[in-house]
Motif scaffolding. Structure first.
Motif, PDB file in Angstrom:
ATOM      1  N   VAL A  75      -0.411  -5.028  -4.094  1.00  0.00           N
ATOM      2  CA  VAL A  75      -0.887  -3.812  -4.742  1.00  0.00           C
ATOM      3  C   VAL A  75      -0.363  -2.618  -3.951  1.00  0.00           C
ATOM      4  CG1 VAL A  75      -2.948  -4.832  -5.781  1.00  0.00           C
ATOM      5  CG2 VAL A  75      -3.054  -3.948  -3.471  1.00  0.00           C
ATOM      6  N   PRO A  76      -0.511  -1.385  -4.471  1.00  0.00           N
ATOM      7  CA  PRO A  76      -0.026  -0.204  -3.744  1.00  0.00           C
ATOM      8  C   PRO A  76      -0.639  -0.088  -2.354  1.00  0.00           C
ATOM      9  CG  PRO A  76      -0.714   0.380  -5.966  1.00  0.00           C
ATOM     10  CD  PRO A  76      -1.108  -1.047  -5.751  1.00  0.00           C
ATOM     11  N   MET A  77       0.011   0.703  -1.525  1.00  0.00           N
ATOM     12  CA  MET A  77      -0.482   0.930  -0.157  1.00  0.00           C
ATOM     13  C   MET A  77      -1.911   1.460  -0.172  1.00  0.00           C
ATOM     14  SD  MET A  77       2.826   2.533   1.739  1.00  0.00           S
ATOM     15  CE  MET A  77       1.889   2.868   3.188  1.00  0.00           C
ATOM     16  N   LEU A  78      -2.620   1.252   0.901  1.00  0.00           N
ATOM     17  CA  LEU A  78      -3.998   1.685   1.117  1.00  0.00           C
ATOM     18  C   LEU A  78      -5.008   0.909   0.285  1.00  0.00           C
ATOM     19  CD1 LEU A  78      -3.490   5.566   1.215  1.00  0.00           C
ATOM     20  CD2 LEU A  78      -3.406   3.945   3.114  1.00  0.00           C
ATOM     21  N   ARG A 104     -12.399  -9.539  -3.874  1.00  0.00           N
ATOM     22  CA  ARG A 104     -12.727  -8.483  -2.907  1.00  0.00           C
ATOM     23  C   ARG A 104     -11.707  -7.367  -3.072  1.00  0.00           C
ATOM     24  NH1 ARG A 104     -15.364  -9.000   2.411  1.00  0.00           N
ATOM     25  NH2 ARG A 104     -14.796  -7.232   3.688  1.00  0.00           N
ATOM     26  N   LEU A 105     -12.178  -6.136  -3.052  1.00  0.00           N
ATOM     27  CA  LEU A 105     -11.327  -4.957  -3.124  1.00  0.00           C
ATOM     28  C   LEU A 105     -11.568  -4.149  -1.861  1.00  0.00           C
ATOM     29  CD1 LEU A 105      -9.469  -2.989  -4.744  1.00  0.00           C
ATOM     30  CD2 LEU A 105     -11.581  -1.966  -5.612  1.00  0.00           C
ATOM     31  N   THR A 106     -10.495  -3.822  -1.147  1.00  0.00           N
ATOM     32  CA  THR A 106     -10.596  -3.068   0.097  1.00  0.00           C
ATOM     33  C   THR A 106      -9.714  -1.836  -0.002  1.00  0.00           C
ATOM     34  OG1 THR A 106     -10.880  -5.150   1.308  1.00  0.00           O
ATOM     35  CG2 THR A 106     -10.347  -3.193   2.612  1.00  0.00           C
TER      36      THR A 106
END
Length: 183
Positions: A75-78, A104-106
């Protein structure tokens, strides 16, 4: 499913443990837990153990042990997204097992911090015996003053619902604080 089956599954998955991950040891007002979630791309080992301080209707302190595999998606950075599943052995108003799916999403934040949410679910078709639903949700923030060590705070709920509503139980339900290590 016995504890030995769960242990055997965890041992077979040990090569996945070489994948980077965060391990958190934390406590809430009425529960304690240890959680390991993988980080980075590809498959990794997820482990979870929760022990409630409250007694169930049988006079025992409920517990929840899980082992599974999570896959980190590009996924995109950050931002990090991990999806997967875990096999759970429960001791809550009687023994039971469940196959939970979730993710999980961080999100990386400034000043060496990150925010995360995770959720796992097993319905009646993926649970044994009289268990009709198992849910595990958590949201929190981790600050890592050192690259591999962090301080974490958040909120966690783990609930087991049975056909007999009087046997429903929350193993965790409240705020927690803990420490984490990345390796």
């Amino acid at each position: 499913m016995t504890r030995y089956t769960l242990l055997a599954a965890a041992l077979l998955a040990m090569p996945l443990a070489a994948h980077a991950g965060d391990t958190t040891i934390a406590a809430g007002s009425e529960y304690r837990f240890v959680t390991r979630m993988p980080t980075g791309l590809g498959p990794g080992l997820a482990l979870d153990y929760i022990k409630s301080d409250n007694k169930d209707s049988q006079g025992n302190k409920p517990s929840f042990g899980a082992a599974g595999v999570m896959v980190g998606l590009p996924v995109p950075m950050l931002l990090r997204v991990d999806l997967g599943g875990k096999l759970v052995y429960l001791e809550a108003n009687g023994p039971a097992s469940a196959a939970m799916a979730g993710g999980r999403l961080t999100v990386d934040l400034p000043m060496s911090a990150e925010a995360f949410v995770h959720g796992f679910y097993a319905g009646a078709g993926a649970s044994s015996g009289t268990v009709t639903q198992v849910t595990d949700t958590m949201a929190g923030v981790r600050w890592s003053p050192l690259k591999m060590v962090g301080i974490e705070v958040g909120y966690r709920t783990v609930e087991v619902k049975r056909e007999d509503g009087r046997r429903n139980i929350k193993l965790a339900d409240g705020a927690y604080a803990g420490v984490s290590a990345a390796f």
